[in-house]
Scaffold this active site. Sequence first.
Site, PDB file in Angstrom:
ATOM      1  N   TYR A   1       6.342  -6.962  -6.856  1.00 52.05           N
ATOM      2  CA  TYR A   1       7.068  -6.468  -5.676  1.00 52.05           C
ATOM      3  C   TYR A   1       6.108  -6.402  -4.489  1.00 52.05           C
ATOM      4  O   TYR A   1       5.981  -5.375  -3.823  1.00 52.05           O
ATOM      5  CB  TYR A   1       7.683  -5.090  -5.935  1.00 52.05           C
TER       6      TYR A   1
ATOM      7  N   CYS B   1       9.523   5.474  -5.706  1.00 47.27           N
ATOM      8  CA  CYS B   1      10.235   6.162  -4.624  1.00 47.27           C
ATOM      9  C   CYS B   1      11.461   6.882  -5.164  1.00 47.27           C
ATOM     10  O   CYS B   1      12.293   7.359  -4.396  1.00 47.27           O
ATOM     11  CB  CYS B   1      10.627   5.182  -3.519  1.00 47.27           C
TER      12      CYS B   1
ATOM     13  N   GLN C   1       6.032   0.500   5.152  1.00 50.39           N
ATOM     14  CA  GLN C   1       6.218   1.939   4.987  1.00 50.39           C
ATOM     15  C   GLN C   1       6.426   2.612   6.346  1.00 50.39           C
ATOM     16  O   GLN C   1       5.697   2.345   7.295  1.00 50.39           O
ATOM     17  CB  GLN C   1       5.014   2.553   4.284  1.00 50.39           C
TER      18      GLN C   1
ATOM     19  N   ASP D   1       5.546  -1.461  -7.404  1.00 51.37           N
ATOM     20  CA  ASP D   1       6.122  -0.603  -6.358  1.00 51.37           C
ATOM     21  C   ASP D   1       7.579  -1.038  -6.185  1.00 51.37           C
ATOM     22  O   ASP D   1       7.946  -1.671  -5.195  1.00 51.37           O
ATOM     23  CB  ASP D   1       5.328  -0.777  -5.056  1.00 51.37           C
TER      24      ASP D   1
ATOM     25  N   GLU E   1       6.896 -11.821  -5.484  1.00 52.19           N
ATOM     26  CA  GLU E   1       7.937 -11.215  -4.639  1.00 52.19           C
ATOM     27  C   GLU E   1       9.159 -12.134  -4.659  1.00 52.19           C
ATOM     28  O   GLU E   1       9.025 -13.364  -4.667  1.00 52.19           O
ATOM     29  CB  GLU E   1       7.394 -11.056  -3.214  1.00 52.19           C
TER      30      GLU E   1
END
Length: 456
Positions: A315, A411, A286, A384, A336
Site C-alpha cells: 500500500y 487507521c 496524510q 498501511d 500499490e
Amino acid sequence: MKVETPVHKNDVLTVRITDLTYAAQGVAKIEHYPLFIENALPGEEVEIKVTKVNKTYGFARVTKYIKVSEDRVAVAGREFTQTGIAPLQHLAYPAQLKFKQQQIENLYQKAHLDIPVAPTLGMQNPTGYRNKAQVPVRMVHGQLTTGFYKPHSHDLVPMENFFIQDPAIDHAIVVVRDILRQFNIEPYHEEKNSGVIRHIMVRRGYYSHETMIVLITKTKKLPHAKEIVTAIQNKLPEVVSIMHNVNLKATNVILGPHSTVLAGKSTIRDTLLGLQFDISAQSFYQVNPTQAERLYRTALDQLHLTGQETVIDAYSGIGTISLLLAREAKQVYGVEIVAQAVEDAKHNAKLNHIDNAQFTLGPAEDVIQKWKDDDLKVDALVVDPPRKGLAASFIDAVAYLKPQQMIYISCNPATLARDLVRLQEAGYTAKSTRPVDMFPQTQHVESVTVLERAEK
C-alpha cells in the site's frame, strides 16, 4: 410480536454515564440495556429523554446535567459537534488521548489479544492541523454558501471557521467562495443533479505554504474561468496551483476522474522528515503533517534498520513510507494498486535522488507472492492499509513470504484487532502497539504495531 424493553420512547430518566463508545456517545445501562447518549461523558449523572428504542439498545438525549465530568471542557462552537467535525471537542485533550488508548485496549481484550498498548502520542496544539479541505458548495437562503453537512443528512451548516483545519485554508475557502459569488456561479443542486460548482478543495504545504485550489464542477466548463483564476491569484499569493476537476455523476464521491490545470502547476510540494513530495489533487497524503512525521518515525524506529535490509512497503501510495525506509534500508520494494500513485512514487524517488526504491503496480497479495516465487529474500514488511484492513488473501501471502519483522500502521482499531488474530495464526506475534493521534477532536485513531515471526 412486540419485544418488551426496560425503557420506552419518551421516558425521562436519571442515569449515570459509565462508558464512551467509539462514536463518542455516552453509555448508560438500565437493567443491562444500553442507551447511547450524545454529549455525555463517563462519570456524569444526567437527566435524559429516550428518543429511540430498539430490541437490544436505545438512544437518548440529555435534558439536564446533574453531575458534570472533570474532563468536560467548553466547546469551541456548537456547529463543530453538529457537523461531526469535532465530536470529542467537549472532552479535555489528555482524556481524548486516554480514550483512544482504551479503544484499542478494549478491542484487544474482546479479541483475547495480550498486547501492551502504549500511551497515545498527542499534539501540543490539537487544533488547526488539517492540511487539506474538501468543502461542499450549496445554495442557502438564495446565496452560494460553503460549510459542512450534518451527519447522515443533506443539511448544510454554513461555516467559515472549521476549527481543525489550517486557518490559512479556512481563509482561502472564504476568499474563493466570495469570488464565485461575484461571478454568479451556480451552486450544485443535489436533488436535481444540476448547477455548476460542487466542492472547493484546498491543499496547503505545512512547510512550503504552497497552496492548491481545486474547483470541482458538475459541468465540463467553468463559466468565467479566466476571471476567477485572476481573482484568486490576486487575493491569495500562496496559491501555486489552480485545478478544475469535473465530476458529472450524481454521487457523494467528491472528485471526478478528470482534472485540468487552470493556472500554475498540477502539484504542490512539501517536506516530510526531510524528504520532498509532490502532491496532486488526487494524491493520498496524510492530512496532519506534524503527527505524520511522528507516526512514520515511530514505525521506522521499531524496525532498527542497519542499512543491510530488504523491505517491502505494501500500500505504498505516492511513496512516503517507501522513500523514508530507503534512507535506512538496503533496498525497498513498494507495491500499490492505483496506477497514478505508482507514477507519483517513481517521480518522488527521482525528486529525492533515491535509487534503492522501486515501485510495482498491482494487488499487494499477488505481487508479493510473485516476489517470493522469484526467490526475493525479505527482512521486513510494512503495511498501511485502508480502513477495511488486510484481506485474508494478503495475510496468506505474508505467511508465504515469511518476513522476520512486520510493522502494521492502522487507521481502524477494529480491523487491526481482527487482522492481528489472523496474523497470530499465520505465525506472527504482536509485541506492542503505539497509538498516534492523527485526528485530534475526533474519535479516529491511528497506531503502529510491531510484529515478529515466531521461530518454528
